[in-house]
Design a protein around this motif. Structure first.
Motif, mmCIF file in Angstrom:
data_model
loop_
_atom_site.group_PDB
_atom_site.id
_atom_site.type_symbol
_atom_site.label_atom_id
_atom_site.label_comp_id
_atom_site.label_asym_id
_atom_site.label_seq_id
_atom_site.Cartn_x
_atom_site.Cartn_y
_atom_site.Cartn_z
ATOM 1 N N TRP A 11 0.862 -1.107 0.005
ATOM 2 C CA TRP A 11 -0.115 -0.154 -0.128
ATOM 3 C C TRP A 11 0.763 1.204 0.051
ATOM 4 C CZ3 TRP A 11 -4.382 -0.322 -1.740
ATOM 5 C CH2 TRP A 11 -5.343 -0.995 -1.510
ATOM 6 N N VAL A 12 1.980 1.152 0.802
ATOM 7 C CA VAL A 12 2.876 2.271 0.796
ATOM 8 C C VAL A 12 3.292 2.720 -0.763
ATOM 9 C CG1 VAL A 12 5.067 3.101 1.419
ATOM 10 C CG2 VAL A 12 3.532 2.072 3.029
ATOM 11 N N LEU A 13 3.771 1.568 -1.528
ATOM 12 C CA LEU A 13 4.473 1.850 -2.823
ATOM 13 C C LEU A 13 3.251 2.156 -3.644
ATOM 14 C CD1 LEU A 13 7.055 -1.215 -3.083
ATOM 15 C CD2 LEU A 13 7.491 1.334 -2.744
ATOM 16 N N LEU A 14 1.985 1.487 -3.494
ATOM 17 C CA LEU A 14 0.985 1.889 -4.594
ATOM 18 C C LEU A 14 0.523 3.351 -4.286
ATOM 19 C CD1 LEU A 14 -0.826 0.716 -6.529
ATOM 20 C CD2 LEU A 14 -2.516 0.065 -4.903
ATOM 21 N N VAL A 15 0.420 3.680 -2.932
ATOM 22 C CA VAL A 15 0.203 5.182 -2.845
ATOM 23 C C VAL A 15 1.194 6.075 -3.551
ATOM 24 C CG1 VAL A 15 -0.411 7.052 -1.215
ATOM 25 C CG2 VAL A 15 -1.361 4.681 -0.808
ATOM 26 N N PHE A 16 2.212 5.824 -3.216
ATOM 27 C CA PHE A 16 3.583 6.593 -4.005
ATOM 28 C C PHE A 16 3.295 6.890 -5.323
ATOM 29 C CE2 PHE A 16 8.350 6.828 -3.575
ATOM 30 C CZ PHE A 16 8.133 8.337 -4.471
ATOM 31 N N PHE A 17 2.923 5.294 -5.776
ATOM 32 C CA PHE A 17 2.842 5.232 -7.443
ATOM 33 C C PHE A 17 1.964 6.249 -7.852
ATOM 34 C CE2 PHE A 17 0.894 3.124 -10.899
ATOM 35 C CZ PHE A 17 2.182 3.209 -12.029
ATOM 36 N N PHE A 22 0.080 8.589 -6.323
ATOM 37 C CA PHE A 22 0.100 10.192 -6.075
ATOM 38 C C PHE A 22 1.113 11.074 -6.985
ATOM 39 C CE2 PHE A 22 -2.812 9.422 -2.937
ATOM 40 C CZ PHE A 22 -3.534 10.502 -2.508
ATOM 41 N N THR A 23 2.333 10.378 -7.373
ATOM 42 C CA THR A 23 3.259 10.832 -8.284
ATOM 43 C C THR A 23 3.244 10.641 -9.553
ATOM 44 O OG1 THR A 23 4.668 8.947 -7.781
ATOM 45 C CG2 THR A 23 4.924 10.784 -6.339
ATOM 46 N N GLY A 24 1.821 10.002 -9.945
ATOM 47 C CA GLY A 24 1.622 9.747 -11.413
ATOM 48 C C GLY A 24 0.252 10.122 -11.601
ATOM 49 N N LEU A 25 -0.618 9.181 -11.747
ATOM 50 C CA LEU A 25 -2.169 9.613 -12.168
ATOM 51 C C LEU A 25 -2.562 10.753 -11.420
ATOM 52 C CD1 LEU A 25 -3.587 6.033 -12.210
ATOM 53 C CD2 LEU A 25 -2.939 7.695 -14.244
ATOM 54 N N PHE A 84 7.433 6.561 -12.090
ATOM 55 C CA PHE A 84 8.667 5.597 -12.822
ATOM 56 C C PHE A 84 9.448 5.124 -11.784
ATOM 57 C CE2 PHE A 84 7.909 8.786 -16.512
ATOM 58 C CZ PHE A 84 6.502 8.311 -16.632
ATOM 59 N N TYR A 85 10.014 5.941 -10.531
ATOM 60 C CA TYR A 85 10.916 5.274 -9.603
ATOM 61 C C TYR A 85 10.380 4.180 -8.991
ATOM 62 C CZ TYR A 85 13.556 9.696 -10.561
ATOM 63 O OH TYR A 85 14.309 10.562 -10.926
ATOM 64 N N VAL A 86 8.820 4.286 -8.537
ATOM 65 C CA VAL A 86 8.118 3.353 -7.687
ATOM 66 C C VAL A 86 8.185 1.912 -8.589
ATOM 67 C CG1 VAL A 86 6.222 2.763 -6.486
ATOM 68 C CG2 VAL A 86 7.105 5.040 -6.378
#
Length: 732
Positions: A134-140, A142-145, A169-171
């Motif tokens: 969930w941490v990585l998904l939220v990071f992904f 919020f920094t993308g879509l 992209f980093y995530v």
């Protein structure tokens, strides 16, 4: 008209940016329906999230079509390298592509391998550690879509905006790395650990980093590439000592700043960015000495232009006379209440009293400061005139006029020419000298066609030739560097400059110098490296004019081979796929025809005899497409070319075929009602014009008996259209 426009939009014949321009142009005559909620959501998902995010994500982990900005067209899409998938995605076959498309260094294909590994990593994290997932998904997200939703991306930005979502992209790259671990865990279920670890590592090493390095290195390697520096040097070296150079925006300025700030190159030139010239802090900088460059000549003090003061100066006519520019600046600089106007809000603004301004010319100062070559002394005018075509002067316009009023020809003034806006040239486009890549303000009146930024300025061939031959080109012609979009775009300025100066040299009978410039252009800007093919076409004509037919044929061959390669590929596509790229096909057909016509005009029998039959065969191959879209390619000039090399039978046959088609069109038109005829007036008159052009060719090359017979057919065709030509007076 609107119905036809909407149909062209639906069939893809009109690009999205043309659609926007049409709506803006005719907004007062048409009603644009407000989008529904469903249409808004459709735009968000399809364009803002799909095209402007998912496409960027897949660029990095699946593959990228080329390095050209995508505008919902056949550029900048994501691809995989798997032909049947890419064909389905783009709508046209990706087999046997033209060389310049296939060899575009920005074309990178990863066959979905990094993407698949990233998905495996995502699923592996979800299985092993939901908190981390969930941490990585939220990071992904919020920094993308989320960024794309928040910024509400508009259609067609000035450039691709993939850098704005690089965090996501980093995530995803983290997931790619974890995907290696997921493979290891999967392998060890079936094979020993000693084998599974190196196997997973080896496969992933080949599938992702090595594959991506192989695909990306050539379009990311900037080592030993000096095209940006050389372009900036060409700008600065075009300036005289202690010059003032007005530039526009980032691209015109940053490379110049780099050279001056880092390499300390030509620091005597004061680079003035007009975009920043509206800010008080930047004006303050310009008023201080910088390196070897003296402060700008200006009478306005800080209190006259500080933030909130004279941000805009409003036109309020107080005289119809043409006033001295010094009077203008003195008036605007005054804080007298009588020179101001009060707005409805109660706020007071400074005004300017007239739009018509004159600048006295001190001929002695012009010559003493070497603004022009002494040989052009007789061309110096006593007074220069400008007309401000705005009702509001921005602060940058005011400060530019301030410099002009106080310079008195002590320092040469130049413009980078990055905009067609007359204000960026101080409304003095008729007083420019074209010096290499930039325009110099000179007291020589050289009128231009209205709003034609491509043919501005007086050209002193001796000055321009010397500057162009001294340009530092870096390694622009090398096969070992990446000619990215910006580098290729530079060819527009380079080729335009060389073409214009060459044309003037030929006019002055300086053929040796003209040849030197042409040779330089072809050496430093190879056709296949810099594209912008239409800008190469004038070089063919120029080589012919200086009696260098072999060199003309060489350039012709380079261009013709590119057009042939494109058209060969298009010809392999079925009609449905050709319709998706109609504009590209027709453009290449017309450009190919234009260089054949150049050969015809210069009586190059070698090319005429081989290229005209080849081209006519091409047209025949694309007949189904041309008929489908209702486009007719005029071959009148080709018929004339065949006559010139005494292939009269073929020329006559083509003439008869063409005139038969035109008479058929005119015959159908004659059966229309009067109102319908006027509705198709443009097409009817164009057909008649084409017929007349063909008759003139026949009159010139055939015997009088044949011409009279054909002229009679033409007259009979017009008789059938009598109602179309009858005036209202005759009817009354």
């Amino acid at each position: 008209m609107v119905a036809e426009f909407n149909n062209d939009v639906q069939t893809g014949q009109i690009r999205p940016e043309e659609q926007l321009n049409f709506i803006k142009k005719y907004s007062q005559y048409i009603t644009v329906k407000k989008p529904t909620a469903i249409e808004n959501f459709s735009f968000m998902f399809q364009y803002q999230l799909g095209y402007m995010y998912v496409r960027y994500l897949l660029w990095n982990f699946v593959g990228k079509q080329d390095d050209i900005q995508g505008k919902l067209n056949m550029h900048g899409n994501w691809i995989s390298g798997i032909d049947f998938i890419d064909t389905a995605l783009l709508g046209i076959s990706q087999k046997d592509l033209p060389k310049d498309i296939k060899n575009n260094k920005g074309r990178n294909t990863y066959f979905f391998l990094p993407f698949i590994l990233g998905i495996l990593g995502l699923l592996f994290v979800a299985k092993k550690d939901m908190k981390l997932f969930w941490v990585l998904l939220v990071f992904f997200l919020f920094t993308g879509l989320a960024i794309q939703v928040y910024t509400n991306v508009r259609p067609f930005e000035p450039r691709e905006r993939d850098y704005s979502v690089v965090g996501s992209f980093y995530v995803f790259s983290i997931w790619v790395g974890i995907g290696v671990m997921s493979l290891y865990y999967g392998f060890k279920t079936y094979i020993p650990k000693k084998i599974s670890a190196p196997l997973a590592t080896g496969l992933c090493l080949l599938a992702v980093p090595l594959l991506m390095a192989n695909q990306n290195w050539d379009d990311h390697d900037r080592s030993n590439k000096y095209t940006a520096q050389s372009m900036a040097k060409a700008y600065l070296d075009s300036c005289q000592e202690n010059a003032l150079l007005f530039t526009i925006g980032d691209n015109d300025t940053f490379a110049l700043w780099y050279l001056q700030e880092i390499e300390h190159y030509r620091t005597d030139v004061r680079v003035i960015n007009t975009s920043l010239f509206a800010t008080d802090w930047y004006i303050d900088q310009m008023k201080r000495k910088a390196y070897k460059s003296d402060p700008i000549p200006s009478q306005l003090t800080h209190d006259k232009y500080r933030w909130g003061t004279r941000d805009m100066t409003i036109f309020q006519e107080r005289t119809k006379d043409t006033i001295n520019i010094k009077t203008l600046i003195d008036f605007i600089a005054s804080d007298n209440e009588s020179s101001m106007v009060e707005m409805q809000s109660g706020q007071k603004h400074h005004t300017f009293p007239s739009k018509n301004i004159y600048i006295p010319v001190d001929k002695n100062a012009v010559l003493q400061n070497k603004i022009i070559d002494p040989k052009n002394t007789d061309k110096i005018v006593d007074t220069m005139y400008l007309h401000i075509n705005k009702d509001i002067l921005g602060k940058q316009n005011l400060l530019m006029l301030d410099i002009l009023a106080n310079n008195n020809w002590k320092r040469p003034i130049y413009f980078s020419g990055g905009s067609a806006d007359a204000a960026e040239f101080l409304w003095l486009k008729d007083y420019l000298q074209y010096d290499g890549l930039i325009y110099k303000l000179v007291p020589i009146h050289t009128p231009i066609q209205k709003n034609n930024m491509f043919d501005m300025g007086f050209i002193d061939t001796d000055v321009s030739y010397k500057k162009i031959m001294a340009w530092d080109w870096g390694n622009s012609g090398s096969d070992k560097i990446y000619h990215d979009v910006e580098t290729r775009t530079n060819a527009f300025s380079y080729r335009s400059a060389i073409a214009r100066v060459t044309e003037k040299l030929i006019e002055e009978k300086k053929f040796d110098k003209a040849e030197n410039l042409l040779d330089l252009a072809m050496e430093k800007m190879p056709v296949n490296k810099f594209e912008l093919y239409t800008l190469v076409e004038p070089f063919i004509e120029a080589y012919y004019q200086i009696n260098k037919p072999k060199k003309a044929r060489k350039v012709y061959g380079d261009l013709a081979n590119l057009y042939k390669d494109h058209l060969r590929y298009y010809n392999t596509l079925p009609l449905q796929e050709q319709l998706l790229i109609t504009e590209d096909i027709i453009t290449d057909l017309e450009r190919f025809k234009s260089i054949i016509i150049t050969a015809i005009e210069n009586k190059d029998e070698t090319l005429i005899k081989t290229e005209i039959p080849y081209y006519l065969n091409l047209i025949n191959n694309f007949k189904p497409l041309l008929n489908e879209v209702g486009y007719e390619i005029s071959i009148a000039r080709l018929i004339e070319g065949l006559y010139k090399v005494n292939i009269d039978d073929k020329a006559r046959q083509l003439y008869l075929t063409e005139t038969t088609k035109i008479r058929k069109v005119l015959g159908l038109a004659s059966k229309l009602s009067k109102e319908q005829m006027y509705g198709y007036a443009e097409q009817i008159l164009e057909a008649i014009s084409d017929y007349k052009r063909l008759l003139r060719i026949i009159d010139k090359h055939e015997d009088s008996l044949f011409f009279k017979s054909e002229k009679l057919k033409f007259d009979n065709s017009l008789d059938d259209l009598e109602v179309f030509f009858k005036s209202e007076e005759d009817e009354n």
